[in-house]
Design a protein around this motif. Structure first.
Motif, PDB file in Angstrom:
ATOM      1  N   ASP A 426     -20.665 -33.397   3.840  1.00 11.90           N
ATOM      2  CA  ASP A 426     -22.064 -33.160   3.417  1.00 11.90           C
ATOM      3  C   ASP A 426     -22.614 -32.088   3.439  1.00 11.90           C
ATOM      4  N   ARG A 427     -21.996 -31.232   2.854  1.00  6.88           N
ATOM      5  CA  ARG A 427     -22.333 -29.704   2.901  1.00  6.88           C
ATOM      6  C   ARG A 427     -22.327 -28.903   4.353  1.00  6.88           C
ATOM      7  N   ASN A 428     -22.028 -29.480   5.140  1.00  9.72           N
ATOM      8  CA  ASN A 428     -22.179 -29.003   6.543  1.00  9.72           C
ATOM      9  C   ASN A 428     -20.823 -28.131   7.030  1.00  9.72           C
ATOM     10  N   SER A 429     -19.959 -28.015   5.948  1.00  9.79           N
ATOM     11  CA  SER A 429     -18.832 -27.359   6.341  1.00  9.79           C
ATOM     12  C   SER A 429     -18.040 -26.849   4.928  1.00  9.79           C
ATOM     13  N   TYR A 430     -17.521 -25.731   5.152  1.00  7.04           N
ATOM     14  CA  TYR A 430     -16.772 -25.106   3.745  1.00  7.04           C
ATOM     15  C   TYR A 430     -15.526 -24.366   4.505  1.00  7.04           C
ATOM     16  N   VAL A 431     -14.670 -24.083   3.219  1.00  5.49           N
ATOM     17  CA  VAL A 431     -13.403 -23.552   3.406  1.00  5.49           C
ATOM     18  C   VAL A 431     -13.376 -22.729   2.162  1.00  5.49           C
ATOM     19  N   GLY A 432     -12.796 -21.333   2.416  1.00  7.19           N
ATOM     20  CA  GLY A 432     -12.747 -20.770   1.153  1.00  7.19           C
ATOM     21  C   GLY A 432     -11.650 -19.596   1.439  1.00  7.19           C
ATOM     22  N   GLY A 433     -11.349 -18.802   0.240  1.00 11.05           N
ATOM     23  CA  GLY A 433     -10.413 -17.620   0.001  1.00 11.05           C
ATOM     24  C   GLY A 433     -10.889 -16.693  -1.032  1.00 11.05           C
ATOM     25  N   ILE A 434     -10.247 -15.505  -0.730  1.00  2.00           N
ATOM     26  CA  ILE A 434     -10.631 -14.535  -1.402  1.00  2.00           C
ATOM     27  C   ILE A 434      -9.340 -13.571  -1.819  1.00  2.00           C
ATOM     28  N   PHE A 435      -9.364 -13.032  -2.965  1.00  2.50           N
ATOM     29  CA  PHE A 435      -8.019 -11.968  -3.518  1.00  2.50           C
ATOM     30  C   PHE A 435      -8.464 -11.018  -4.135  1.00  2.50           C
ATOM     31  N   THR A 436      -8.229  -9.642  -3.821  1.00  2.00           N
ATOM     32  CA  THR A 436      -8.596  -8.428  -4.450  1.00  2.00           C
ATOM     33  C   THR A 436      -7.279  -7.618  -5.022  1.00  2.00           C
ATOM     34  N   ALA A 437      -7.427  -6.894  -5.934  1.00  2.64           N
ATOM     35  CA  ALA A 437      -6.096  -6.211  -6.425  1.00  2.64           C
ATOM     36  C   ALA A 437      -6.965  -4.966  -7.111  1.00  2.64           C
ATOM     37  N   THR A 438      -6.285  -3.969  -6.628  1.00  4.76           N
ATOM     38  CA  THR A 438      -6.355  -2.697  -7.344  1.00  4.76           C
ATOM     39  C   THR A 438      -5.306  -1.826  -7.741  1.00  4.76           C
ATOM     40  N   ASN A 439      -5.160  -1.636  -9.025  1.00  5.61           N
ATOM     41  CA  ASN A 439      -4.077  -1.094  -9.587  1.00  5.61           C
ATOM     42  C   ASN A 439      -4.150   0.123 -10.517  1.00  5.61           C
ATOM     43  N   ARG A 440      -3.644   1.330 -10.282  1.00  3.85           N
ATOM     44  CA  ARG A 440      -3.883   2.703 -10.568  1.00  3.85           C
ATOM     45  C   ARG A 440      -2.632   3.165 -11.544  1.00  3.85           C
TER      46      ARG A 440
END
Length: 875
Positions: A426-440
């Motif tokens: 009921d929108r009282n909880s959440y889970v999540g994730g993130i990913f970042t990448a830098t390529n030169r």
């Protein structure tokens, strides 16, 4: 290493206290407003009068209730509203009654100024109880619009949707009408929908807020407490397509440097680009930018960092600020984040290897070839954010006797950020994730840069008992790759200092070509439900954690335990509108098990019935050890410190208002001290003009300021000095509003920071209890000064053992922006900009005011004259 048992125990205790809380008090009933589709009826004319026949299709809302200063009491003045819609627009009409029409605060200001009397509607159209769209209209018709997230904990003023409004004043008070395109909102494809709404009025002369849906002072958030908008049926998908091309004409003038082909006195260029917004669905959008220009963005404030760390500046570029909340992944202190958008388009990290006598044209920033951002929130509770950006190869040009060559100073770089969160329970909880990448794409001479950098994270939050209690956390990991040179430089950087001479848990490995680290945060607490709130937790950053390719990390190798406790009054007293008090405590360790810092603070805020305020704070730091103070040397101990501050503010409803105060710190044995004072004056002589002046002064002397390190008979000498460091600055702002769509704004800041060194010394016992056991002072027979260089004969054998340059400095800077902004049609703008800047050094022996005069008034500035035109096509 394992977290210290004390920190684990503190977190578990905090979680246990919250989990043992009593049953939640009953939720307030949700008020319901029922709207209707106008069908074939003629839409209202947006003139602020509310006299169109179509408004008779719906009823007026019921009466409002006061939010502050006296919650749950009748407000001073009545407020009502109506809402209608059709296939493309939402229409909002609000009537703000006033029994003293001549006293209505008719202040003008720039967009999102929120000055004077105003009303607003907040719309939680995707009904996630955490985010909303806010539309504000003042009594003079000034617009405000924000996107709120974190259940009202974060308000993003950079969100600038296309909508129209109009206000008018009559014998009953004032009224406003709003026409909001459904394409500017996010909502599901359900045939019948219920949105969360809140309507708020700010009654300026009494600094009073009233609401349609009551929100108790003890509520744990803002958006979760909204009432409901019913009657929305058959809403059609809004295929939003906005294209905004722009052109920029730019002239730079500056003092000519004789013989330098790159400083001939002026430069002129013409630039163009494109921004676009595509509505993929009702709740997901794709933003694009090609060759973006950010010429009208306000300059960063001047600052000097004597500790050697990078200074954090807020993002101000509109493309990156909009929808920033979706990509945000803060996991530690306020600034630690896996995504710091200012890395994209940064100043080049390299500098050409130019021969003696050559002139160099070094670019200030890296060109952003293009960027795309896909973001939004679905009806099923999925928050999605994907950002892709590419910056160009950036070259410095070298001129040697007319022969010009180019050298790469920043390589072609790709940045990627992916963010995902899912609401449930009921929108009282959440889970999540993130990913970042830098390529030169690195060239051989840029091998000192990291070639690849990746970060990932998992986060969660659970709330219960009416969202009053919470437990949340996140975990991050990083992996960087590069040449041996690049990874060695990473290990020895100030963020990591694997070369610290007394570190037992890290050491520099010159053969490594990658580095992997972790970090995270666990916390729990109470955020509503009464007078008391508290939270506590643990934050950690392993020595190997590295985020600074597309994130921001000041310092790794730290474990922090913290606890915060606060009290607030729920109703006004005889003398005060509000009283609050807070207690904060934290300790820090490094991963070698050293207890580095212990700190306690106690503070409070008093808001008087006349809207004057006092904020006071006291801090006690009985233990201060700094791993970075000697730049790779041993841990350094600072003496016990005590700090006190007090700031006073006057009634914001007055034409003249001010905030002033001071902060003072002192350490035992006069190791160091700090005195800071500032005054913020604001005067509004007319409804259209506001003048602000904010001078400040900082005096920060220390007996143990790091100067340099040098070799002495095979050993390292860490040289310190007594520093007399003073800083003087003043920011000046002028805002003149011709009408709500045509404004003139000026910002200027003169700044000087001066440091004089004396009484040089070298470190002997860096962690001794007695200050004077930590170093030996050079006597007059050991140190002499010749032509800007200090020469040290430590063993007094008439032979110089080592030397170092005079570290005295006086840095002067002046930055200003004059911007005229005209929104000639909704969403399309014309900017006229004049930016001026002076940066340099003056004689540190001069007084601060004399230094300002010599460094600013007696110098020729750099000027930028810019005209930027945008036109927004809505297809």
């Amino acid at each position: 290493m394992k977290l210290p048992a004390k920190l684990i125990l503190c977190f578990v205790l905090c979680f246990y206290v919250t989990s043992q809380a009593q049953e939640s008090s009953p939720q307030l009933p949700k008020r319901i407003y029922t709207t209707t589709n106008i069908g074939d009826s003629t839409p209202p004319v947006i003139d602020g009068k509310l006299d169109d026949a179509v408004w008779n299709m719906v009823e007026w809302s019921k009466e409002f209730i006061e939010l502050s200063p006296d919650e749950n009491t009748p407000p001073s003045q009545r407020t009502r509203f109506k809402i209608l819609y059709d296939d493309r627009f939402l229409y909002v009409g609000i009537r703000a009654y006033d029994t003293a029409v001549d006293s209505i605060a008719k202040r003008l200001g720039r967009r999102d100024g929120f000055d004077g009397d105003w009303v607003e509607i907040n719309i939680d159209s995707d009904r996630d109880l955490r985010t909303c769209f806010s539309f504000t209209s003042s009594a003079t018709g000034v617009k405000g619009d924000e996107f709120a997230s974190l259940n009202g904990g974060n308000w993003d003023r950079s969100w600038n949707p296309i909508w129209t409004n109009k206000s008018q004043i009559d014998e009953e008070g004032w009224s406003t009408e709003m026409k909001i395109p459904l394409s500017q909102l996010r909502f599901s494809s359900d045939d019948e929908q219920i949105w969360g709404i809140q309507v708020q009025r700010f009654f300026f002369r009494k600094q009073e807020r009233s609401l349609w849906q009551r929100k108790p002072v003890t509520a744990p958030g803002w958006i979760s407490e909204f009432g409901e908008l019913h009657g929305l049926k058959g809403l059609k998908s809004q295929k939003q397509l906005e294209i905004q091309p722009f052109t920029v004409t730019k002239l730079e003038t500056y003092p000519e440097e004789v013989g330098n082909p790159y400083r001939d006195g002026s430069d002129f260029n013409l630039n163009a680009g494109l921004d676009a917004k595509i509505g993929i669905t009702n709740d997901l959008t794709l933003d694009l930018t090609v060759n973006p220009d950010f010429g009208q963005v306000e300059a960063d404030p001047a600052a000097i960092a004597l500790d050697g760390f990078e200074i954090f500046f807020e993002e101000q570029r509109p493309f990156f600020v909009q929808n920033k909340n979706i990509f945000d992944y803060n996991f530690g202190n306020n600034q630690d984040n896996l995504f710091f958008s200012r890395r994209i388009g940064r100043s080049p990290q390299g500098y050409p290897n130019a021969p003696s006598g050559a002139f160099v044209d070094q670019p200030d920033n890296t060109t952003i070839l293009g960027a795309a951002k896909f973001s939004g929130k679905t009806k099923n509770g999925w928050s999605i954010g994907v950002l892709e950006s590419v910056t160009a190869n950036q070259y410095a040009e070298i001129d040697l006797n007319g022969n010009k060559t180019k050298e790469l100073v920043e390589p072609l770089t790709n940045y990627f950020v992916g963010r995902l969160q899912k609401d449930f329970n009921d929108r009282n909880s959440y889970v999540g994730g993130i990913f970042t990448a830098t390529n030169r794409d690195l060239a051989d001479h840029l091998e000192y840069l990291r070639k690849e950098a990746y970060t990932g994270g998992f986060d969660f939050k659970h709330q219960w008992q009416g969202r009053k209690y919470f437990v949340e956390g996140n975990i991050v990991t990083s992996h960087v790759k590069g040449s041996k040179e690049a990874i060695t430089e990473t290990q020895t950087s100030l963020t990591h200092l694997f070369n610290r001479v007394d570190a037992g848990h890290v050491s520099v490995d010159p053969n490594r070509t990658s580095l992997t680290g972790t970090g995270g945060r666990l916390s729990a607490g109470k955020v509503g439900g009464g007078h008391w709130e508290y939270n506590g937790g643990v934050i950690w950053r392993s020595p190997e954690l590295e985020l600074n390719d597309v994130g921001f990390l000041r310092q790794a190798d730290e474990i922090r335990q913290y606890f915060n406790f606060s009290y607030r009054t729920l109703r006004p007293t005889e003398a005060f509108r509000r009283i609050s008090a807070r207690f904060q405590q934290f300790t820090t360790y490094d991963f070698d098990g050293n207890l580095n810092r212990v700190q306690y603070s106690l503070g409070g805020n008093l808001l008087f019935k006349n809207n004057n305020s006092i904020n006071i704070n006291a801090v006690h730091k009985p233990r201060i050890y700094i791993n970075t103070a000697l730049r790779g040397g041993p841990r350094w101990r600072y003496s016990q410190e005590d700090h006190v501050s007090a700031f006073f503010g006057t009634d914001a409803s007055k034409k003249f208002r001010t905030r002033f105060g001071f902060a003072y710190s002192g350490a035992k044995q006069n190791n160091f001290s700090m005195f800071f004072t500032e005054v913020d004056f604001s005067y509004q002589p007319t409804n259209a003009l506001t003048i602000s002046l904010n001078p400040s002064y900082n005096n920060n002397p220390s007996k143990t300021q790091y100067v340099t390190e040098t070799d002495y008979n095979g050993a390292i000498r860490y040289v310190l000095g007594t520093i007399d460091n003073k800083t003087l600055s003043a920011s000046i702002r002028l805002n003149y509003t011709i009408n709500p769509n045509l404004t003139i704004q000026y910002y200027g800041q003169p700044f000087i920071s001066r440091a004089r060194f004396s009484s040089f010394k070298y470190v002997t016992n860096p962690t001794a209890n007695n200050l004077y056991d930590r170093f030996d002072v050079y006597d007059n027979n050991q140190i002499t000064y010749n032509n800007g260089v200090y020469e040290v004969d430590e063993d007094i054998d008439t032979i110089t053992d080592y030397s170092f340059s005079n570290p005295d400095f006086s840095f002067v800077q002046f930055r200003s922006n004059l911007v005229m902004r005209w929104e000639y049609i909704p969403g399309s703008e014309l900017y006229f900009v004049w930016s001026q800047g002076i940066t340099g050094f003056v004689d540190p022996m001069e007084r601060l005011t004399t230094g300002l005069e010599q460094g600013i008034l007696n110098q020729k500035p750099d000027n930028i004259f810019l005209i930027k035109a945008t036109y927004r096509f809505i297809l």
